[in-house]
Write an enzyme that holds these catalytic residues in place. Structure first.
Site: not given
Length: 263
Positions: A49, A60
């Site tokens: 990823e 995040d």
């Protein structure tokens, strides 16, 4: 079959679980990030990823937020991220790469242009965290038509009513977010994850990969044992943030992949 489909088929035949590693493209700079990217398959990573840095990464935690900021300050762009993948493909044509990020940079480039450039570079799938299923016509459907897998996130709050909507146009694998919250915020627990994975697998034939909150080889093994594999991101990015050389970062990745593959 996509590279992602081929990888899972091979893992199933070998009786192994998948280990997926996340790094931020361009962190801490283009050269070192490219070196780490190139070494991930040898470190036991089955699927990569690759984070696309963005100025407002709402899903995040601070570790990955700071990684994105470092990358942006070092001059990383969407184009440079695609260039990294194109270089990687010169020596590796088998390891799948999933681009993970937010829709704004793709929208700014133009969906049609982006999809053409991404497939040409060697991207295999997309995880775009701020595009819900209600917006599938925006990117998901065009991406699938271009031959890219579009991977959707399911979470602890995705109930049985919502789950079919999440799964309807998902391909490649389902990414189960093991905790409620942002990346790196808490530890994943196999006893909590197992029943949720089983619930999702009852509704789809796709592999279910678990991410968020996995930091150690032992945790990778436990989570992989109740799923089709696991993702580690923040723990790897934290190693990069400490300024460790690529060899040490990749040795840490190897310890994690060994854990997942023991499951």
């Amino acid at each position: 079959m996509s590279r992602i489909d081929t990888t899972f088929a091979a893992l199933k035949q070998q009786g192994r679980k998948a280990f997926v590693a996340y790094i931020m493209a361009g962190d801490p700079d283009f050269e070192r990030s490219s070196e780490i990217l190139a070494g991930l398959p040898e470190a036991g990573v089955d699927i990569i990823e690759l984070g696309l840095p963005f100025t407002d990464p709402m899903a995040d935690g601070t570790v990955i937020q700071r990684a994105g900021q470092r990358a942006l300050e070092a001059g990383q762009t969407l184009q440079r991220t695609l260039d990294m993948v194109r270089t990687f493909r010169q020596t590796n044509t088998t390891t799948p790469i999933v681009l993970m990020g937010y829709y704004n940079p793709i929208y700014s480039r133009g969906v049609e242009t982006f999809l053409r450039d991404a497939t040409d570079a060697g991207i295999d799938g997309l995880i775009i965290v701020d595009l819900p299923p209600e917006e599938d016509e925006e990117l998901c459907i065009p991406a699938q038509n271009a031959g890219l897998n579009f991977i959707r996130l399911a979470t602890p709050t995705t109930d049985d009513k919502r789950l079919p909507k999440v799964l309807q146009n998902t391909s490649g694998f389902v990414y189960y977010v093991s905790i409620t919250g942002i990346t790196g915020a808490a530890a994943a627990e196999a006893t909590d994850v197992g029943p949720e994975v089983a619930r999702i697998k009852a509704k789809t034939d796709l592999p279910v990969i678990v991410g968020f909150g996995i930091r150690t080889p032992e945790a990778a093994e436990k989570i992989a044992s109740v799923s089709d594999g696991c993702v580690v991101g923040s723990a790897i990015v934290a190693e990069i943030a400490e300024g460790k050389p690529a060899s040490e970062v990749l040795a840490f990745v190897r310890s994690l992949s060994d854990g997942a593959h023991r499951a």
